[in-house]
Structures are given as C-alpha cells and as structure tokens.
Design an enzyme around this catalytic site. Sequence first.
Site, PDB file in Angstrom:
ATOM      1  N   CYS A  91     -67.151 -54.238  -2.067  1.00 54.74           N
ATOM      2  CA  CYS A  91     -67.268 -53.572  -3.375  1.00 54.74           C
ATOM      3  C   CYS A  91     -68.738 -53.333  -3.725  1.00 54.74           C
ATOM      4  O   CYS A  91     -69.394 -52.572  -3.034  1.00 54.74           O
ATOM      5  CB  CYS A  91     -66.510 -54.360  -4.447  1.00 54.74           C
ATOM      6  SG  CYS A  91     -66.236 -53.406  -5.949  1.00 54.74           S
ATOM      7  N   HIS A  95     -61.116 -54.593  -2.251  1.00 52.26           N
ATOM      8  CA  HIS A  95     -61.257 -56.046  -2.199  1.00 52.26           C
ATOM      9  C   HIS A  95     -60.294 -56.635  -1.165  1.00 52.26           C
ATOM     10  O   HIS A  95     -59.133 -56.875  -1.485  1.00 52.26           O
ATOM     11  CB  HIS A  95     -60.975 -56.655  -3.581  1.00 52.26           C
ATOM     12  CG  HIS A  95     -62.054 -56.361  -4.565  1.00 52.26           C
ATOM     13  ND1 HIS A  95     -63.175 -57.158  -4.682  1.00 52.26           N
ATOM     14  CD2 HIS A  95     -62.217 -55.360  -5.457  1.00 52.26           C
ATOM     15  CE1 HIS A  95     -63.978 -56.662  -5.619  1.00 52.26           C
ATOM     16  NE2 HIS A  95     -63.418 -55.557  -6.101  1.00 52.26           N
ATOM     17  N   GLU A 117     -60.109 -59.550  -0.199  1.00 48.76           N
ATOM     18  CA  GLU A 117     -59.671 -60.883  -0.649  1.00 48.76           C
ATOM     19  C   GLU A 117     -58.504 -60.811  -1.619  1.00 48.76           C
ATOM     20  O   GLU A 117     -57.885 -61.816  -1.932  1.00 48.76           O
ATOM     21  CB  GLU A 117     -60.853 -61.645  -1.274  1.00 48.76           C
ATOM     22  CG  GLU A 117     -61.295 -61.206  -2.660  1.00 48.76           C
ATOM     23  CD  GLU A 117     -62.226 -59.994  -2.674  1.00 48.76           C
ATOM     24  OE1 GLU A 117     -62.339 -59.300  -1.646  1.00 48.76           O
ATOM     25  OE2 GLU A 117     -62.837 -59.743  -3.734  1.00 48.76           O
TER      26      GLU A 117
END
Lengths: 268, 205
Positions: free
Chosen positions: B83, B186, B188
């Site tokens: 990001c 993202h 994650e």
Amino acid sequence: MKKKRLIPILLLRNGWLVQSKEFSRYQNLGNPETATLRLSQWASDELIFLDISRNDIYDLRRDDLGCANRHTFLEIIENISKVVFMPMTVGGKIKSLFDIEKRLSVGADKVSINTQLFNDEKIIQKSANEFGSQCIVASIDVKKENGKYFVYSNGGQKREDYLPIDWAKKVESLGAGEILLNSIDRDGMKTGYDIELIKGISDVVSIPVIAAGGVGEWSHFGQVLSETKVDAVAAANIFQYSDQSVYLAKKYLYEHNFNVRPPDLLEI
Amino acid sequence: MDKKICILDYGSGNVKSVFNIVGSIVQNTVISNKADDIRTASHIILPGVGSFGAAMEKIRHKIPLDILTKEVLSKKKPFLGICVGMQVLAAKGFEFGDHPGLGWISGVVDKLDSGQLPLPHIGWNNIDIINSHPLLQGLNNNQDFYFVHSYVFQTSNQENIIATTQYGQRFNSIISKENISGVQFHPEKSQKAGKLLLSNFFQMR
C-alpha cells in the site's frame, strides 16, 4: 471490478457469541473464536464484531482448561486477528478516540459507532481526521412505529429525534466512511430485509451502505442487491446455523450472476 | 541461508496485522527498525497505511535508510512494499502537497481518478496480470484482493507493471523492478490469495 460484500455479523454478549431477536432476546451459541475460524474458512468477505454486553463481565466458561480464562472483548478480537487474515470491523461501547485506537491496535481495520454519535457528533470528524474516514462506520438502528421510521440508540432502547434519512445524510457529511443499517423489527425474524428502509437510505448517500437485519434465506441477499444500491449485505443468525453457510450463500449469489467474489473454501 | 523476515517498524498502524500473517508463514519474523535486523534479514517488508508524506516523514525518522538502501539496492535483497509502502517507492507523491519518495522505481503517486465512484477505493477487487512474475505463482488472473486507498502509483515503464486493476480508471496494483516489488492492496487482509502471494515473495532470492 469491485465486488459486493457478504458480511457475517458476530454479536458478543459477555464474551459469548449469541443469537439476537428484536434486540431483546438472546441465545448463547458458543465460543466466538471457533465460530470465526469457520466463517473465515468459508471465505467471508469481511467480519463485523459487535459487543452488545450490558455490563463488563466476560467469561468463556472454560473451566476445563485448568486456569483462569476470562477474556475481555478486546482480547477475543486480538486472538481472532492472529488466525484470520481478513478485514474486520469492531463495534460496541466506543466513547472516545482512545477507544478507537485500542480496537485498531488489536487488529480491527474499522470501528462501528452508534450511541456515542448522539452524545458527541464531533467524534466522527475527529476520528476520521485521525484514522481516515475509511475506518469509521456509522451504525444506524431503525425501528418502525405507526408506519414511520425512527432512529434508535443505546442498543435499541432509546428513540432519537432523527428520521433515518436525515441521520444518514448527517453522518455522511460529518465524515463517516460507511453506514451499517440495521432494522430492529427485522432482527432475528427471518422475513427478509426491510427493502423500503434500505432503498430510502442507499439512494440518498454516496458512501457504502451495509444492509442488516432479517435474512432468513439466501434469496433475501439477492433481493436487496437487486432492489437497492447497497454495497454489502450482512447477517448474523443465518450464518451460525448451517455448515458452510457463507460458502452456500455466496454460491447462490455467484450462480445468480451477482457481482460477488467466487465461492471458495479456504484452508487456514 | 535460513529465512528471516524483517517488517520495517516506523509506526505504521497495521504492522501487527502484517506480522500475524507473515509470522504464520515464516517463524523467524521480526518487526524492527534496527540496522542489525535489516542486515541479517533475508526478506524485507515495508507495510503502510495513511498518507504518502506522513509515511515518508516517519520512514526517514525511524528507519536507517543508508543501511536499508545498501541491503536493497546493492545487495539486492528481496523487498516488498505494501500500500503506502509501495507508493513511497516512487520518486514523488502528491498527497497533501509534493513529497519526495525513495525513488527506487521510477514513477509518481497521484490521486486515483475514480470518476463517479466513491473514494477511498475500499473492498475486494480483481487484478489483471500484465507481466508474469514469481509473486503470482499459483494465482489466477482475475484474483481478488482487498484494497483501501485513494492514491495510485503511475509509471511510464511498462516492464515494471505486473498487474493492474480497474476502479474508475485502470491503475497499477502490482509493480516490480528486479528484487523490489510493491502491491497496492493488502495481502495481510486478502485471506488465501494474500498468504500465497507473501509465500511466493519469501521464495524469491
């Protein structure tokens, strides 16, 4: 292309996952951490955790572990964020920027705020400035009385002076990033979303609206996606009662050509 | 060499989410800004949320950039920006003013032109693969990832563009140059696909 989201809501009451009916009757469903793992394996797009406890007692009643095992709501969220890797919204009992920061620091991506918005309107602006408006979800609970809709706070206990449409426009102008719109009358009733309410609000705001309250079958998701401009469909009870619920709901929507992520079963 | 992942610590809000998923793949993972951890790491990750200028300022203050630059640019250690961590790879960012970036991949960061669609761009959106890349091993074209951003990385070097995504305009969602890669989404928060992409990154040498 950006997808419409399917979002299970997990209601936690004193550390237990519960089912709710009309914001007033609750039934224990069990351990929220194991339930969350399943929802993650069924490829939910996002999760919303709401702490609806009326007091601060948390007890998972795992005396068999042989040690004290009282988890606060935030400890439960922290444990969950270590095993599921997806967007999470956390709400309930948020009064200040510090409360927001605590929830973000244990793994929440967004927070949902309801009652405190009426005590302190500026909390939206202040928190949007501090954490970004993508982080702030305004939760709006609505009840119909004599054919008119009213906004309620305090977990459905206090009627506010705002009409839902006015309140939705107001939270948008104050900087909320999303609206979580719940119908108290439909909560736990399985009769489908309140389309009139949801259409009215999703037509007048440009921020994403998440619809909640009343889902009893998969086609209810399709109905609200076809007839309103919502960005996401949420439900609580229906996702807890059948194996692979989220997967099956998504499969239904995907096969009916709705713009959702393909259904999937994940190994975590 | 045994793998060691260093997640660069500069006060980015989501560092713990990144740690949770990375630690589930490679046990020897640290969140650190210490020169020693950067030197001994096999792979380096720069996470990020927030604005370009604020992130760059914290990065300059908290991370020993001379050492990081040597490990990444001279020793060619695999590096992944996430990001805003991807955006600062550009030479310049235009969010809240005009800010210099690391300049490791040629390009600038400017506002996403989403047309009628609301900003930030939040939610699951798919990538379209432009150039094949080891990061994408086992991932399908059209794979969905989770995005939260209002600004995008623009580059005229077509060979650095690995994947693009459509939201009002087409923008670069994965970029790469030699050992340096960046993802706008993202990983994650992107469940299985995110974990696979990170696992692929840890296989890079």
